[in-house]
Design a protein around this motif. Sequence first.
Motif, PDB file in Angstrom:
ATOM      1  N   VAL A 181     -13.735 -15.166   6.970  1.00 38.72           N
ATOM      2  CA  VAL A 181     -12.826 -15.998   7.523  1.00 38.72           C
ATOM      3  C   VAL A 181     -12.048 -14.556   8.994  1.00 38.72           C
ATOM      4  N   ARG A 182     -12.332 -14.786   9.881  1.00 37.78           N
ATOM      5  CA  ARG A 182     -12.243 -13.567  10.907  1.00 37.78           C
ATOM      6  C   ARG A 182     -10.342 -14.214  11.022  1.00 37.78           C
ATOM      7  N   TYR A 183      -9.732 -13.820  11.923  1.00 37.57           N
ATOM      8  CA  TYR A 183      -8.253 -13.955  11.900  1.00 37.57           C
ATOM      9  C   TYR A 183      -7.898 -13.305  13.473  1.00 37.57           C
ATOM     10  N   LYS A 184      -7.011 -14.551  14.407  1.00 39.31           N
ATOM     11  CA  LYS A 184      -6.547 -13.819  15.740  1.00 39.31           C
ATOM     12  C   LYS A 184      -5.124 -13.230  15.433  1.00 39.31           C
ATOM     13  N   VAL A 185      -4.389 -12.157  15.393  1.00 42.26           N
ATOM     14  CA  VAL A 185      -3.415 -11.667  15.745  1.00 42.26           C
ATOM     15  C   VAL A 185      -2.562 -12.562  16.541  1.00 42.26           C
ATOM     16  N   LEU A 186      -1.360 -13.516  16.521  1.00 36.88           N
ATOM     17  CA  LEU A 186      -0.891 -14.029  16.951  1.00 36.88           C
ATOM     18  C   LEU A 186       0.527 -13.251  18.139  1.00 36.88           C
ATOM     19  N   SER A 187       1.245 -12.768  16.226  1.00 31.60           N
ATOM     20  CA  SER A 187       2.359 -11.715  16.887  1.00 31.60           C
ATOM     21  C   SER A 187       2.726 -10.690  15.061  1.00 31.60           C
TER      22      SER A 187
ATOM     23  N   LEU B 274      -3.928  -3.918  10.186  1.00 33.96           N
ATOM     24  CA  LEU B 274      -4.464  -4.663  11.690  1.00 33.96           C
ATOM     25  C   LEU B 274      -5.469  -4.677  12.662  1.00 33.96           C
ATOM     26  N   LYS B 275      -5.614  -3.140  12.466  1.00 37.09           N
ATOM     27  CA  LYS B 275      -6.485  -2.576  13.677  1.00 37.09           C
ATOM     28  C   LYS B 275      -7.805  -3.911  13.089  1.00 37.09           C
ATOM     29  N   ASN B 276      -8.751  -3.685  12.090  1.00 39.51           N
ATOM     30  CA  ASN B 276      -9.303  -4.545  11.938  1.00 39.51           C
ATOM     31  C   ASN B 276      -9.284  -5.404  12.477  1.00 39.51           C
TER      32      ASN B 276
ATOM     33  N   GLY C  42     -12.011  -8.250  15.059  1.00 41.26           N
ATOM     34  CA  GLY C  42     -12.652  -8.900  14.992  1.00 41.26           C
ATOM     35  C   GLY C  42     -12.788  -8.822  14.058  1.00 41.26           C
ATOM     36  N   GLU C  43     -12.674  -8.477  13.044  1.00 40.08           N
ATOM     37  CA  GLU C  43     -13.560  -7.785  11.480  1.00 40.08           C
ATOM     38  C   GLU C  43     -13.661  -9.029  10.484  1.00 40.08           C
ATOM     39  N   ALA C  44     -14.592  -9.608   9.796  1.00 40.33           N
ATOM     40  CA  ALA C  44     -14.047 -10.717   8.868  1.00 40.33           C
ATOM     41  C   ALA C  44     -13.901 -10.302   7.963  1.00 40.33           C
ATOM     42  N   VAL C  45     -12.975 -10.912   7.145  1.00 36.34           N
ATOM     43  CA  VAL C  45     -12.639 -10.221   5.208  1.00 36.34           C
ATOM     44  C   VAL C  45     -13.870 -10.054   4.434  1.00 36.34           C
ATOM     45  N   THR C  46     -13.885  -9.085   4.365  1.00 33.50           N
ATOM     46  CA  THR C  46     -14.795  -8.872   3.360  1.00 33.50           C
ATOM     47  C   THR C  46     -15.462  -9.549   2.145  1.00 33.50           C
TER      48      THR C  46
ATOM     49  N   VAL D 109       0.925  -1.132  -0.007  1.00 31.97           N
ATOM     50  CA  VAL D 109       0.082  -0.186   0.052  1.00 31.97           C
ATOM     51  C   VAL D 109       0.957   1.687  -0.169  1.00 31.97           C
ATOM     52  N   HIS D 110      -0.129   1.868  -0.338  1.00 38.77           N
ATOM     53  CA  HIS D 110       0.962   3.660  -0.059  1.00 38.77           C
ATOM     54  C   HIS D 110       1.319   4.192   1.193  1.00 38.77           C
ATOM     55  N   LYS D 111       0.398   4.250   1.825  1.00 39.96           N
ATOM     56  CA  LYS D 111       0.653   4.631   3.242  1.00 39.96           C
ATOM     57  C   LYS D 111       0.294   3.935   4.690  1.00 39.96           C
ATOM     58  N   LYS D 112       1.888   4.151   5.206  1.00 41.53           N
ATOM     59  CA  LYS D 112       1.762   3.084   6.852  1.00 41.53           C
ATOM     60  C   LYS D 112       0.378   3.521   7.058  1.00 41.53           C
ATOM     61  N   SER D 113      -0.569   4.021   7.329  1.00 43.16           N
ATOM     62  CA  SER D 113      -1.951   4.294   7.856  1.00 43.16           C
ATOM     63  C   SER D 113      -3.013   3.096   7.692  1.00 43.16           C
TER      64      SER D 113
END
Length: 884
Positions: free
Chosen positions: A851-857, A785-787, A791-795, A775-779
């Motif tokens: 699909v929803r993911y849990k961020v491990l690291s 990652l915040k999404n 607990g947001e599902a992949v669209t 992507v072009h922006k770090k934001s």
Amino acid sequence: MPTGIAQGEGIPVAFYRNAIDLNRFSNSVSKKIVNSYNNVILKAVEQLEKIEKQPLNKRPAYKTARLRALIKQTKESLNSWADGSVGELISELEGVAKVQTGFIEDQLKKSIPQGMQQKIHDQIGYSVNSVAVSPSFAKSVVNTDPTALNLSVLKSDLAGTKTPKGTFKLTAKQGQTITLPNGDVVKKAFRGLAQSQAKRFNQVVRTGILSGDPTADIVRQMVGTLSFGQEAKTLKQIQLAGGELTKMANGQVMTIVRTTVNQVTNTASQSVYKANSDVTEEYRYVSTLDSRTSPVCRDLDGQVFKYNEGPVPPQHFGCRSTTVAVINYKKWGFTPPPAGKRASADGPVPANTTYGKWLYGERAKGSKFKAGKEQIAALGEQKAKYFNRLSNKYGPDQALKKLIRDDNTEVSLAQLQKKYGKPEDIKPKAKKTKLISDKEKKQLLDLEKTTAKILKDIGADPASVSSLSKQIAKQQQKDLTKVVKKPIKLVPITPQQKKLIEKEVKEKYAGDLKPEIATLQKLDASTKDNLENFKKADLTNKKHQNWFNNQKIFNSTLIPKGKFDTITPKELGKLVEKDKVTKLQQKYDKAFKKSLLPPKPVVPRAPLKEWDDKSFIQKNIGSTDTKTPPPPRVAVKNGKKKTDDLYWEANTKNAVKEYDMSVAQLKEAQEKISDWTGSSFYNVRAVQIKQAQSVGKQLNPNEIGLLNSRIRDSKFMTKAQVNLIARNADKMERYIARSPKWNGTPRFINEIDELSKNPFYTKQPDGTIFRGMTVHKKSIVDEVLKNMERGEAVTTMESWSSSGRTALKFAKGEIGDGNHGIVFRHVNKHGAPIERLNGMNESEILQPSGVRYKVLSKNTKNWTEKIDGQVGDYSMTEVVLQAI
């Protein structure tokens, strides 16, 4: 739903003159900007020649410093040119928007009879509303990116509802919704062109000097025969005279300008139409009737849509189509004027001629199916043959639709051949049979019963009596109606009549109760030619020897034991002939047995589902509830649940058992997945984003951008196309859900590869897959990652890979563009391997939506880098996930 051109409605000739004027205007603006660009490049080339002419004792140190300065200066000059071109275009667009609104208002007035104008004025106080163009409109078109504004345009702001008397405005709000067909704004397009050409200048100069090429050759490579003061030439002459640094750039400038002018003038036209909803509620899409018109515009030509419910031009770069208001004469009690004419490549044609009808009329003179010049130029000779045959069967407009995919690209010749066979195989539809009266039905039943009894008496196969008696009774009835024109009266059959019928059945039909007999003459031409070769084979000829040896190997199962080395070509030819005739006879026998069976009952077709059908959308995809994530559509039913084979292939014989699909549906699902790996994934993702949004899913900026560029205001896809893509996406989701989930070993990384030193990519458990993006922006990285953490599902469906190297290519921008990369890794739980359908060596695993993911690291590395004299911020983030 779109409708076709109504009889008695025409396209005013003024609209064609307007199109010519707009084309001239576009060329005029393009020429100014092209000459300005070429002058920048010519000045740079002039400086390069001066550097080369310096004395030998000054060249080494001087040359290096001056070349660096020249490259930097050229880059700055091109950036200034881009900004100046934007300003020039804004000024020109503001003027043309005002002219166009005035033209459309004038045409509306001319389309309304004087008595109708008076009637409208008496009832609502005005006849035609005006639209004023705000000075900020053109500026907004060129500069404003709707995705960066988090823009939300309410439908009511643009809807063609009843309006009070007064003047309407075309403002920045309408302007900021306009983008080029690829989703870019004009300013970004010019900036991008300037940057790419600056890099190209750098590359050509450095490569030429390192290779030792003479400066004259480098100059010729860059600018061809262009020189200062060539403004008097036409655009085409200027473009043809140029070199590597001008030809393509000049073409891109012309395309951007023409497309933008088309967007602005069509927006201006639509704004006038919508401001006069008492006069017009619909518009007609009008394409150019020549061979250069695009597939999507050919299909849309002549279709009528309600405002805000259909596509509008431009549908692509360089689009020449326009729209014309459909005047509501009936509403005010007036009769539409007679249809006039419309322009085409070979002269005026009736105004109600659609592109399909026009193209069908361009067949070779005196021929029903032979392709004509315009057809060959538009479709190619072979596709034109299919078009003519399909037009003869379905009509020209429907034939055009069958040549276009749901993503508006052309169906390939190979796909047409696969679907229809040869063009000659496409036959006209059979005529519908006439309904018979109740008396005739009773008579037919009586004949069937009598015929069935006779068939039993003569020893016919009991299994075939029912179907044969119906066939014979229908034939008898046809024979009788040829003689007796009046309805046949139902009378009892006498014994004498019964004997006559029995005799007729025995004589006429007993011989028909046999399959067709296969003979040598009935074999296909290529087989007969091959058999003839056996008779002509001369084993003293080396080529004939090689051919015969291959034939012996190929037909080895037919050769008697012990005769492989001694058999002659004629002997083998007879064996092959016998085998081919036997196989043909088996085919005839099978067809005969099938004909004796009673016809299968016709099952009514269920209505087609639309994009917002509940079965397509997971209800809680919009929530952030990680405890109850959306489940896969359906679990693996009876088939294999896991596989370590990247090239796994579904068995079509088990389609119903394992997939709840017919064989045809399963093959279609595989075909759509194969298309997904090409370019259609943009449209599929856009539709799935639209579905998720409809149940409250929060969209990120990238998703908003894709949704706006593909579906917004039905600009690039009609509702029917959105519905079709939604149905195809559902087939793909069902395929993923029912296919075994991949759990094989991640793709090997060589020890000498630098990537092998990074534990993120190596020594991972079976089933590990990777996904890279840039992507072009770090934001945006932080937001993604915040999404996930929320607990947001992949669209939408997503492509992953068993290769860390492939994912890293996407993250580094080797495939794609951007400064900030992300690589995700997790052990596969829901994805199915589609490498066999992909064929791009990307080790692809397709994941379902929801699909929803849990961020491990997560681990981020930030750095700065100087490229072409500019310092930029870069980052790479590695994320370990766990699918919930």
